[in-house]
Design a protein around this motif. Structure first.
Motif, mmCIF file in Angstrom:
data_model
loop_
_atom_site.group_PDB
_atom_site.id
_atom_site.type_symbol
_atom_site.label_atom_id
_atom_site.label_comp_id
_atom_site.label_asym_id
_atom_site.label_seq_id
_atom_site.Cartn_x
_atom_site.Cartn_y
_atom_site.Cartn_z
ATOM 1 N N UNK A 159 0.842 -1.207 0.000
ATOM 2 C CA UNK A 159 0.000 0.000 0.000
ATOM 3 C C UNK A 159 0.872 1.249 0.000
ATOM 4 N N UNK A 160 1.900 1.270 0.849
ATOM 5 C CA UNK A 160 2.776 2.437 0.921
ATOM 6 C C UNK A 160 3.611 2.575 -0.353
ATOM 7 N N UNK A 161 3.905 1.464 -0.999
ATOM 8 C CA UNK A 161 4.643 1.504 -2.264
ATOM 9 C C UNK A 161 3.821 2.178 -3.360
ATOM 10 N N UNK A 162 2.531 1.894 -3.390
ATOM 11 C CA UNK A 162 1.648 2.449 -4.420
ATOM 12 C C UNK A 162 1.604 3.971 -4.366
ATOM 13 N N UNK A 163 1.699 4.533 -3.158
ATOM 14 C CA UNK A 163 1.660 6.001 -3.024
ATOM 15 C C UNK A 163 3.062 6.596 -2.920
ATOM 16 N N UNK A 164 4.092 5.764 -3.093
ATOM 17 C CA UNK A 164 5.466 6.262 -3.114
ATOM 18 C C UNK A 164 5.993 6.717 -1.778
ATOM 19 N N UNK A 165 5.593 6.047 -0.682
ATOM 20 C CA UNK A 165 6.024 6.454 0.651
ATOM 21 C C UNK A 165 7.027 5.478 1.266
ATOM 22 N N UNK A 166 7.753 4.742 0.412
ATOM 23 C CA UNK A 166 8.793 3.841 0.900
ATOM 24 C C UNK A 166 10.143 4.530 0.765
ATOM 25 N N UNK A 167 10.906 4.567 1.854
ATOM 26 C CA UNK A 167 12.234 5.189 1.816
ATOM 27 C C UNK A 167 13.188 4.392 0.926
ATOM 28 N N UNK A 168 14.208 5.079 0.412
ATOM 29 C CA UNK A 168 15.177 4.448 -0.485
ATOM 30 C C UNK A 168 15.883 3.276 0.179
#
Length: 512
Positions: free
Chosen positions: A252-261
């Protein structure tokens, strides 16, 4: 020459493979078909500049690109890389013998460098399902995608690296993540702890019960009583993530681009605390191009709504269905998207507009009738879905300055885990029910068997305290959790007595 490259479109929290067919023939002009949106159409300028600045030739011929399946709308700039590779291969600047073995995503800068994209994890999962040998994507997203085992993940920084790889001139470094080792090494790490909280023992006890049974909770107290501080520490006493929960939440967090590098898999339960000016779409999800909202970002974690009466009533009302169903369905004319939304709702509020109603030392200056009017900003149906009402009072200076050690989150978490294990065994045959808060009325009758003394106690409490009918089931659910924390099979009178204390707002004389 016709070349096929492969990309992916994210729909909800799952991905769909997109086949990009590129054909170059005699003629002029550039044609792109297959329902591309404006960001995809604009890729021509980015690709042309990136190719020129990296010494590749743009084909001065007729270029036709089809993005199949043609009935799915293609959104965003993540198609830049596979489009560029398709054009170069069709123009015979790249060897095409192994292109079809790889799925590619990435946004191109004008100089050919790759920018990070959203949804890398669900795309990687789909690439493995479809049997691709590898997945090429921007370096910033590589660790996130490398969570998926048996799939070769290559993080790249520029278009020229990818071209060199397909021409056998460059060896790309595979990104490898030991998912289990990293996950279990960090799953118990927390930035905050209940040992930081001085006093408030009764509040800590109530939060332990809420965590053990998955109960929604509302804290009522004056400013500075510690409501927000306590709420932020609730994830530290919830049971640690399982790998399945971590993967689902990370998607879910990946879909909105909220995963840290530097993050591969989320190891801590999410804690989301939106501001009270949030819109209903931002809270539940949706929009012209549907995205998960705050309730989905809080999936498997905590959604904290501070100053609950200050939220728009319409915003709070849209939460009623997700609180019951634990999913949110976004419907549009041509498609429907479903996002998971199984979260623990924690809310806080002042008891009145000035904040000092029932304060031990300060006097409330609100006009008569303002307290119930302030509470009425929260609808009955929403309040009905909150099991525990808790009054929080300020901590006296003596306790604030006390240097004695207080109980850490780890000790509370152990008790919560034991109670959750009891519930897991109890509801093993009940699909979609994992904790006491999810029990139906039928299950309450089955698992909460009161003796005569307990029934009499509950009856007297309902009558003398003026508790509403909606409080009945909530009291039984909470008392079942209290019994589980003690390891008791039966719900006894003292369990009921404690549960009755947690229905402050249902009392007829509260705020009156």
């Amino acid at each position: 020459m016709l070349i096929k490259t492969f990309a992916s479109a994210v729909h909800g929290i799952d991905a769909t493979t997109i086949t990009i067919e590129t054909e170059i023939s005699q003629g002029i002009k550039f044609f792109m078909v297959g329902l591309p949106d404006n960001a995809v159409k604009e890729s021509q300028q980015r690709i042309e500049s990136a190719m020129r600045l990296n010494n590749f030739k743009w084909p001065h011929k007729k270029v036709v690109i089809n993005m199949a399946p043609a009935d799915i709308r293609k959104e965003g700039s993540a198609y830049d890389l596979p489009l560029a590779i398709g054009i170069l291969a069709a123009n015979e600047q790249i060897k095409s013998d192994k292109i079809s073995n790889f799925l590619m995503v990435g946004e191109l800068s004008l100089d050919g460098n790759l920018q990070p994209v959203k949804g890398a994890l669900p795309i990687a999962i789909k690439a493995r399902e479809e049997g691709f040998e590898g997945f090429i994507l921007p370096k910033e997203n590589a660790r996130e995608a490398a969570v998926v085992d048996t799939l070769k993940v290559y993080g790249v920084e520029s278009l020229s690296e990818v071209v060199g790889f397909f021409n056998d001139e460059v060896e790309l470094e595979q990104t490898i993540v030991n998912t289990r080792e990293e996950f279990f090494s960090k799953v118990n790490e927390c930035d905050v702890d209940f040992s930081d909280v001085k006093g408030q023992e009764n509040v800590k006890r109530a939060l332990e019960i809420a965590a053990a049974g998955g109960h929604n909770i509302i804290m009522i107290g004056p400013p500075g009583a510690g409501k927000t501080m306590l709420a932020k520490r609730i994830p530290t006493i919830l049971p640690p993530f399982t790998l399945r929960e971590a993967l689902e939440t990370t998607k879910i967090h990946s879909v909105v681009g909220k995963i840290d590098r530097d993050t591969s898999l989320m190891t801590q339960r999410p804690f989301r605390s939106p501001h009270h000016t949030i819109s209903d779409v931002a809270l539940v999800g949706g929009g012209a191009f549907p995205q998960p909202g705050e309730i989905s970002l809080a999936h498997n974690g905590v959604l904290f709504l501070d100053e609950l009466p200050e939220f728009k009533r319409q915003v709070l009302e849209v939460m009623r269905q997700p609180l019951e169903d634990r999913t949110i369905t976004i419907s549009r004319a041509k498609f429907t998207v479903e996002y998971p939304a199984s979260f623990m709702l924690v809310t806080s509020m002042n008891p009145c507009p000035c904040g000092y109603y029932n304060h031990p030392t300060k006097e409330c200056v609100c006009a008569p009738g303002m307290v119930p009017k302030y509470l009425n900003k929260i609808s009955g149906p929403l309040l009905d879905r909150i099991d525990i009402h808790l009054e929080v009072v300020p901590v006296p200076f003596k306790k604030l300055s006390d240097q004695a050690a207080t109980e850490p989150s780890s000790a509370i978490r152990e008790r919560v885990i034991k109670a959750r294990e009891i519930q897991s065994e109890r509801f093993a045959k009940s699909e979609g029910v994992f904790c006491n808060a999810q029990m139906s009325s039928k299950m309450i009758r089955q698992y909460v068997d009161l003796d005569e003394a307990s029934s009499s106690l509950l009856k007297n409490a309902m009558e003398k305290l003026g508790l509403s009918a909606r409080a009945y089931d909530r009291i039984l659910k909470v008392s079942r959790t209290i019994a589980d924390l003690e390891g008791n099979e039966r719900v006894e009178s003292h369990h009921l007595s404690e549960a009755i204390q947690y229905r402050s707002l249902d009392r007829e004389n509260w705020g009156g």
